[in-house]
Every structure is written in C-alpha cells, then in structure tokens.
Design an enzyme around this catalytic site. Structure first.
Site, mmCIF file in Angstrom:
data_model
loop_
_atom_site.group_PDB
_atom_site.id
_atom_site.type_symbol
_atom_site.label_atom_id
_atom_site.label_comp_id
_atom_site.label_asym_id
_atom_site.label_seq_id
_atom_site.Cartn_x
_atom_site.Cartn_y
_atom_site.Cartn_z
ATOM 1 N N GLN A 118 -4.927 -1.303 9.389
ATOM 2 C CA GLN A 118 -4.718 -2.640 8.824
ATOM 3 C C GLN A 118 -5.334 -3.710 9.735
ATOM 4 O O GLN A 118 -5.082 -3.733 10.927
ATOM 5 C CB GLN A 118 -3.203 -2.877 8.644
ATOM 6 C CG GLN A 118 -2.844 -4.186 7.988
ATOM 7 C CD GLN A 118 -3.317 -4.295 6.543
ATOM 8 O OE1 GLN A 118 -3.216 -3.353 5.774
ATOM 9 N NE2 GLN A 118 -3.852 -5.446 6.186
ATOM 10 N N LYS B 102 0.841 -1.204 0.000
ATOM 11 C CA LYS B 102 0.000 0.000 0.000
ATOM 12 C C LYS B 102 0.871 1.247 0.000
ATOM 13 O O LYS B 102 0.615 2.206 -0.722
ATOM 14 C CB LYS B 102 -0.952 -0.024 1.205
ATOM 15 C CG LYS B 102 -2.032 -1.085 1.050
ATOM 16 C CD LYS B 102 -2.839 -1.322 2.311
ATOM 17 C CE LYS B 102 -3.760 -2.536 2.124
ATOM 18 N NZ LYS B 102 -4.488 -2.920 3.324
ATOM 19 N N ASP C 276 -11.145 2.394 3.563
ATOM 20 C CA ASP C 276 -11.464 0.970 3.424
ATOM 21 C C ASP C 276 -12.966 0.712 3.374
ATOM 22 O O ASP C 276 -13.397 -0.419 3.150
ATOM 23 C CB ASP C 276 -10.868 0.184 4.610
ATOM 24 C CG ASP C 276 -9.601 -0.551 4.217
ATOM 25 O OD1 ASP C 276 -9.337 -0.660 3.001
ATOM 26 O OD2 ASP C 276 -8.874 -0.998 5.117
#
Ligand code: NDP
Length: 279
Positions: free
Chosen positions: A91, A47, A114
C-alpha cells in the site's frame, strides 16, 4: 447519464468469485501496509473485504511505521519466493525513510497486482500484454462496458502520476484515442480541457474541474477522492458538470469501486501467469 461504477464492480466481483471458486488452489494475495495512515487503512480494509467476497485469501502484513527498508524488502522477498502467494500489494504511500521505487521494483513482476513494478510499466509503454494498474484499468473497463467509443476521440487526462495519469494516458492511446496529458505546469488548462470528448481527472483537488472547463456532452471521468468536511468528493464539481456532460462518474460509487474490482481481476491474472509458468 451516471456511469455506475459500484454496480459494474459488483458484476466483476461476482465473475471473479465464480472463477476463483472453480480453481482448486487457494488464491492468495499478500497485503502489506506500513504504518497507520488513516486513508491507507480505509483502502486496505476495502481491499481485504473485496478479496473475502471473491474467495481470495489475504495474507496480511501490517507493519510498524519504523520498520527498516531492509526488513520490508526481506518480507517481500519471502512472499516472492513463496509459491502459495500469487499476488503482492504494498500500500502506498510509504514512510519517507523508505524508497518506494526500490520497494515496488523488488516485487516479482508476475505477482505485482498493482502493475507498478518497472517491468510491468515498461511493458505497458511498449504496448505488450501486462498487469495494468487497477485504477486506469477500472476507468477503461467502465467506459467500454457502457459502450462509450474511445477510438478517434480527443481524450484529455489531467494528472500525470505513475499510479493513475500516466498509465491511463497509455491505455487511452492503446485504444486509439488522441491523448493530451495536462498537469500543474499546463498553461491555459481550461482551453485544453474544453477540447476533450473524454475528460479524465486525477489531480487530488476537490471540485477542481468546473462546468466552464468542460465541453457540452463530454464524457467526464472523475478519479479524485478527497475528503471535505467529512464527505467524499471528487476532483470534478459534480453538481454543475453533470448538467452538461453526456456521461459522468460519481464520487463515491464511481472509479473507487472499479479500482477494487480491477485489483481482484489482477490477482486472478497473476495466479494464471504463475500457473502457466509452473505447468
Ligand atoms: P498525485 O498527487 O500523484 O498526482 C496529481 C497530479 O495532478 C500531478 O500530475 C499534478 O501535476 C497534477 N496537478 C496538481 N495540481 C494541478 C493543477 N492545478 N492543474 C493541473 N494538474 C495539476 O495524485 P494521484 O494521481 O495519486 O491521485 C490523484 C487523485 O486520484 C487523488 O484524489 C487520489 O486520492 C485519487 N485516486 C483515486 C483512486 C481510486 O481508486 N479512485 C486511486 C488512486 C488515486 P504535476 O505532475 O505537474 O505535479
């Protein structure tokens, strides 16, 4: 035919990079990692690298395994309140002493790259415009960019996780497919998967879907990422299913890169939402 996610992701990254370059402000994503889970470290590195390629600044928070939930929430709150931060990503998975739902729901929905905050998930359910989780978004983009019709098709999604299976099923439904969601309690899975014109698999078991479970000429999307003897393999037994599928995504170079590219798009969307709100 192989659905090349890597090539498509490169094109998306170039487009995002151009748009980012045209914006005067420095678009910034806070990447928050708790602990040293090896798979998470790999994902975070990917990422970071993709953000660099696209000209997105990364505000790194690599935190100790034993950070308390309260301390983590404080860091997220600071990112929420910092107008120079446009996106926040925590994460997953988090250590067991931290409640992932509380953490995800503490992210400002307009910075939730996300799309896992309950507000964004609720909007997706309601069919409203929202920030869509990157993996399901990458699946739909890859199919559409390859001119694969979704409307009216029998779609079977195997897996019902909050991250992949559920949002992907909703996106297929929004695109007018007839959707079946299968999971670990599904009886006669083979009978169900055999009906699929489009079969999307997010289970996390290597080579789980074999050729006898797939209809001839089906489109097969393999979302799984598993490590077997040091090699990455999907949830679909590629060697045999690729013989009967009309289209198939490989692992690696399929949905993995599409997920990263979709994340970059989401960072840009978050920036645009905040710009709109502040103008
Ligand atoms: P989860 O473990 O959260 O969910 C797995 C799902 O598979 C569950 O819904 C489970 O059903 C279902 N399942 C498990 N066993 C069976 C079975 N025998 N038959 C049918 N269904 C079954 O995983 P994720 O959704 O997070 O991830 C799935 C895979 O996708 C993993 O390999 C992961 O690494 C990969 N992944 C890839 C990404 C990418 O960028 N390409 C991003 C995210 C994930 P139940 O709900 O009943 O338990």
């Amino acid at each position: 035919m192989i659905l090349d996610g890597k090539k498509m992701a490169e094109l998306i990254t170039i487009r995002v990079a151009k748009e980012v370059a045209d914006i005067e402000e420095k678009i910034t994503l806070s990447l928050i990692l708790v602990g040293q889970d090896p798979a998470s470290l790999i994902y975070i590195n990917k990422k970071q690298k993709a953000c660099e390629e696209a000209g997105i600044i990364v505000d790194e928070h690599f935190l100790d395994d034993n950070i308390t939930q309260k301390e983590l929430l404080k860091i997220i709150s600071e990112c929420n309140n910092n107008s120079k931060i446009h996106g926040i990503l925590v994460q997953m998975p988090l250590p067991s002493h931290i409640d992932a739902d509380i953490v995800l729901n503490s992210i400002n929905p307009n910075k939730d790259v996300d799309g896992l905050n309950i507000i964004n998930q609720g909007k997706l359910l309601a069919g409203m415009e929202t920030i869509v989780p990157a993996t399901p978004k990458g699946v739909i983009t890859l199919l559409k960019k390859n001119y694969i019709d979704i409307a009216g098709k029998n779609v079977v999604v195997v897996g019902r996780s909050r991250l992949v299976g559920k949002p992907l099923s909703l996106l297929f439904l929004q695109n007018n497919a007839t959707v079946t969601i299968a999971h670990s309690k599904t009886v006669n899975l083979k009978e169900v998967t055999k009906r699929a014109d489009i079969l999307a698999v997010a289970v996390g078991i290597p080579n789980f879907i074999t050729a006898d479970m797939v209809k001839k000429d089906a489109v097969v999307v393999d979302i799984g990422i598993n490590k077997v003897e040091g090699k990455l393999v999907g949830d679909v037994k590629y060697s045999e299913v690729s013989e009967i599928a009309s289209y198939i995504t490989p692992v690696p170079k399929g949905i993995g890169p599409m997920t990263i590219a979709s994340l970059l798009e989401n960072v840009l969307i978050c920036y645009q939402i905040q710009k709109r709100l502040s103008d």
